[in-house]
Design a protein around this motif. Sequence first.
Motif, PDB file in Angstrom:
ATOM      1  N   PRO A 102     -10.161  -7.189   9.838  1.00  0.00           N
ATOM      2  CA  PRO A 102      -9.884  -5.779   9.556  1.00  0.00           C
ATOM      3  C   PRO A 102      -8.601  -5.647   8.745  1.00  0.00           C
ATOM      4  CG  PRO A 102      -9.285  -6.310  11.817  1.00  0.00           C
ATOM      5  CD  PRO A 102      -9.931  -7.537  11.249  1.00  0.00           C
ATOM      6  N   VAL A 103      -8.648  -4.802   7.733  1.00  0.00           N
ATOM      7  CA  VAL A 103      -7.474  -4.589   6.887  1.00  0.00           C
ATOM      8  C   VAL A 103      -7.001  -3.156   7.001  1.00  0.00           C
ATOM      9  CG1 VAL A 103      -6.553  -4.700   4.548  1.00  0.00           C
ATOM     10  CG2 VAL A 103      -8.254  -6.374   5.299  1.00  0.00           C
ATOM     11  N   GLY A 104      -7.919  -2.206   6.803  1.00  0.00           N
ATOM     12  CA  GLY A 104      -7.543  -0.801   6.823  1.00  0.00           C
ATOM     13  C   GLY A 104      -8.766   0.080   6.782  1.00  0.00           C
ATOM     14  N   GLN A 128      -1.666  -0.091   1.280  1.00  0.00           N
ATOM     15  CA  GLN A 128      -1.175  -1.390   1.691  1.00  0.00           C
ATOM     16  C   GLN A 128      -2.095  -2.486   1.170  1.00  0.00           C
ATOM     17  OE1 GLN A 128      -1.143  -1.087   5.960  1.00  0.00           O
ATOM     18  NE2 GLN A 128      -3.341  -0.773   6.116  1.00  0.00           N
ATOM     19  N   VAL A 129      -1.556  -3.700   1.133  1.00  0.00           N
ATOM     20  CA  VAL A 129      -2.359  -4.871   0.802  1.00  0.00           C
ATOM     21  C   VAL A 129      -2.183  -5.891   1.921  1.00  0.00           C
ATOM     22  CG1 VAL A 129      -2.182  -4.488  -1.683  1.00  0.00           C
ATOM     23  CG2 VAL A 129      -0.539  -6.011  -0.554  1.00  0.00           C
ATOM     24  N   LEU A 142       0.615  -7.113   6.688  1.00  0.00           N
ATOM     25  CA  LEU A 142       0.391  -6.058   5.717  1.00  0.00           C
ATOM     26  C   LEU A 142       1.658  -5.751   4.909  1.00  0.00           C
ATOM     27  CD1 LEU A 142      -1.787  -3.731   7.945  1.00  0.00           C
ATOM     28  CD2 LEU A 142      -2.553  -4.787   5.819  1.00  0.00           C
ATOM     29  N   ILE A 143       1.457  -5.424   3.625  1.00  0.00           N
ATOM     30  CA  ILE A 143       2.552  -5.100   2.722  1.00  0.00           C
ATOM     31  C   ILE A 143       2.334  -3.686   2.181  1.00  0.00           C
ATOM     32  CG2 ILE A 143       3.699  -5.705   0.561  1.00  0.00           C
ATOM     33  CD1 ILE A 143       2.598  -8.569   0.964  1.00  0.00           C
ATOM     34  N   PRO A 144       3.309  -2.787   2.272  1.00  0.00           N
ATOM     35  CA  PRO A 144       3.143  -1.436   1.715  1.00  0.00           C
ATOM     36  C   PRO A 144       3.090  -1.470   0.186  1.00  0.00           C
ATOM     37  CG  PRO A 144       4.974  -1.537   3.295  1.00  0.00           C
ATOM     38  CD  PRO A 144       4.594  -2.949   2.980  1.00  0.00           C
ATOM     39  N   VAL A 145       2.058  -0.868  -0.375  1.00  0.00           N
ATOM     40  CA  VAL A 145       1.900  -0.746  -1.828  1.00  0.00           C
ATOM     41  C   VAL A 145       1.237   0.597  -2.106  1.00  0.00           C
ATOM     42  CG1 VAL A 145       0.742  -1.659  -3.879  1.00  0.00           C
ATOM     43  CG2 VAL A 145       1.732  -3.241  -2.219  1.00  0.00           C
ATOM     44  N   THR A 146       1.700   1.313  -3.093  1.00  0.00           N
ATOM     45  CA  THR A 146       1.184   2.643  -3.390  1.00  0.00           C
ATOM     46  C   THR A 146      -0.217   2.589  -3.995  1.00  0.00           C
ATOM     47  OG1 THR A 146       3.416   3.512  -3.747  1.00  0.00           O
ATOM     48  CG2 THR A 146       1.591   4.771  -4.698  1.00  0.00           C
ATOM     49  N   ASP A 147      -1.170   3.175  -3.302  1.00  0.00           N
ATOM     50  CA  ASP A 147      -2.526   3.416  -3.814  1.00  0.00           C
ATOM     51  C   ASP A 147      -3.104   2.227  -4.596  1.00  0.00           C
ATOM     52  OD1 ASP A 147      -4.895   4.720  -4.463  1.00  0.00           O
ATOM     53  OD2 ASP A 147      -4.002   5.875  -6.102  1.00  0.00           O
ATOM     54  N   TYR A 173       5.669  -3.552  -9.429  1.00  0.00           N
ATOM     55  CA  TYR A 173       6.357  -4.169  -8.300  1.00  0.00           C
ATOM     56  C   TYR A 173       6.879  -5.551  -8.660  1.00  0.00           C
ATOM     57  CZ  TYR A 173       4.361  -0.671  -5.120  1.00  0.00           C
ATOM     58  OH  TYR A 173       4.027   0.509  -4.480  1.00  0.00           O
ATOM     59  N   ASP A 174       7.971  -5.944  -7.990  1.00  0.00           N
ATOM     60  CA  ASP A 174       8.361  -7.345  -7.979  1.00  0.00           C
ATOM     61  C   ASP A 174       7.327  -8.068  -7.114  1.00  0.00           C
ATOM     62  OD1 ASP A 174       9.504  -9.795  -6.793  1.00  0.00           O
ATOM     63  OD2 ASP A 174      11.320  -9.212  -7.837  1.00  0.00           O
ATOM     64  N   PRO A 175       6.617  -9.067  -7.655  1.00  0.00           N
ATOM     65  CA  PRO A 175       5.517  -9.673  -6.899  1.00  0.00           C
ATOM     66  C   PRO A 175       5.974 -10.605  -5.780  1.00  0.00           C
ATOM     67  CG  PRO A 175       5.793 -10.805  -8.987  1.00  0.00           C
ATOM     68  CD  PRO A 175       6.752  -9.644  -9.001  1.00  0.00           C
ATOM     69  N   HIS A 176       7.287 -10.821  -5.648  1.00  0.00           N
ATOM     70  CA  HIS A 176       7.792 -11.694  -4.587  1.00  0.00           C
ATOM     71  C   HIS A 176       8.372 -10.882  -3.433  1.00  0.00           C
ATOM     72  CE1 HIS A 176       7.189 -14.874  -7.495  1.00  0.00           C
ATOM     73  NE2 HIS A 176       7.940 -14.212  -8.354  1.00  0.00           N
ATOM     74  N   THR A 177       9.147  -9.838  -3.760  1.00  0.00           N
ATOM     75  CA  THR A 177       9.759  -9.012  -2.717  1.00  0.00           C
ATOM     76  C   THR A 177       8.953  -7.748  -2.427  1.00  0.00           C
ATOM     77  OG1 THR A 177      11.076  -7.719  -4.288  1.00  0.00           O
ATOM     78  CG2 THR A 177      12.005  -9.812  -3.516  1.00  0.00           C
TER      79      THR A 177
END
Length: 388
Positions: A102-104, A128-129, A142-147, A173-177
């Motif tokens: 399950p992811v979301g 999120q991703v 999980l990582i917060p990411v906009t839409d 986004y910075d793909p590391h942080t």
Amino acid sequence: MVGRAGWFRNTVAAVLVLAMPAACTSGPAAPGTPATAPPSSQASPSPTAPPGPRGNLYAEAGADMLADPAKAAKPLVYVPHTHSGDVWVIDPVTFAVVGRYPVGKEIQHVVPAFDMNTLYATDDLTNQVLPFDPRTGLPGKLIPVTDPYNMYFTMDGQYAISVAEARRELVWYDPHTWAQRDVTPVPDCGGVDHADFSPDGRTAVFTCEFGGRVAVIDIPSHHVLRIINMPIRHTHMGPQDIRLAPDGSVYYIADSDAGGLWVLDGTANAVLRFIPTGLGAHGLYLSRDAQQLYVTNRLEGSVSVLDAYTGQVLTKWRIPGGGSPDMGNLTADGTQLWLSGRYDQVVYVLSTKDGSLLKKIPVGNGPHGLCVWPQPGRYSLGHTGITR
């Protein structure tokens, strides 16, 4: 992305398109103020320049040409589901489902990171991703990411771009942080959707499904350079996937409502012509030698096979009993094409030798941006595995 309604217009639209001259319209540039991001820890690859008239930008993504991170990956197929919010994992050897995570709420795509060390399941409804470790096939935190309807990575590895479809934005986004670095508004690009990059990585072309057009983005500045209308603007299920030809001469743009591909010139300035393929043209995938382009016709259960350089339609593979082939990719050796059956709760496995159906695997409701991993190539530009 939406249902089957309206597909009956496609045949008529395709005929009309063939009779019309190509045209393009440029819109005003949208403002954007890129912030300075820290240098990527990943070495920037040298763009592959086409060596001649039959050059191949994908020459280093041939059969079994795996980079070290891909060599370390466990061969698996990741199937995101828009209805359940789960990612199902399939063993490509046994065709058995070996995991369900399950992811979301609405998982759209599973996207390989630029450095190929992580796969990201994108959930646009919960912003999120979920990262997966391709060495084990197991999820992380999980990582917060906009839409994040879709996600791409710039060719220098410096940015991850969340394609925020509902917000008509590209979020950098910075793909590391995963610190947000910039936002590019694309108000004239309704249904901002899929993308591909120029040979040098300095521009990207994003499709606008609900606008019947594409947006050309300047990567260094993050600005919108221009908006290009398709000769006939379909705004229900219009422009979908996009792929740069192996020699960089043109972009192929699938248009579901038109039932085929628009051909945009390689400088992303003008639409040249239209290629009919079938009802619901949607996903675009290259053979491992980059000689053929596979087009999934989602509303007629078929895959059209084109010459990737000329666009000539070579043949059409029809799925026995019909179906809804959507998105996916080839296996690393290029012998199989895996596709989600968007409306039929299945995954199709086709032989790239003759298009025969090798397996139909039951999955959950709404399988979408399926990712076959590992993939050949030096780096990933995102989506379901665009590699070069």
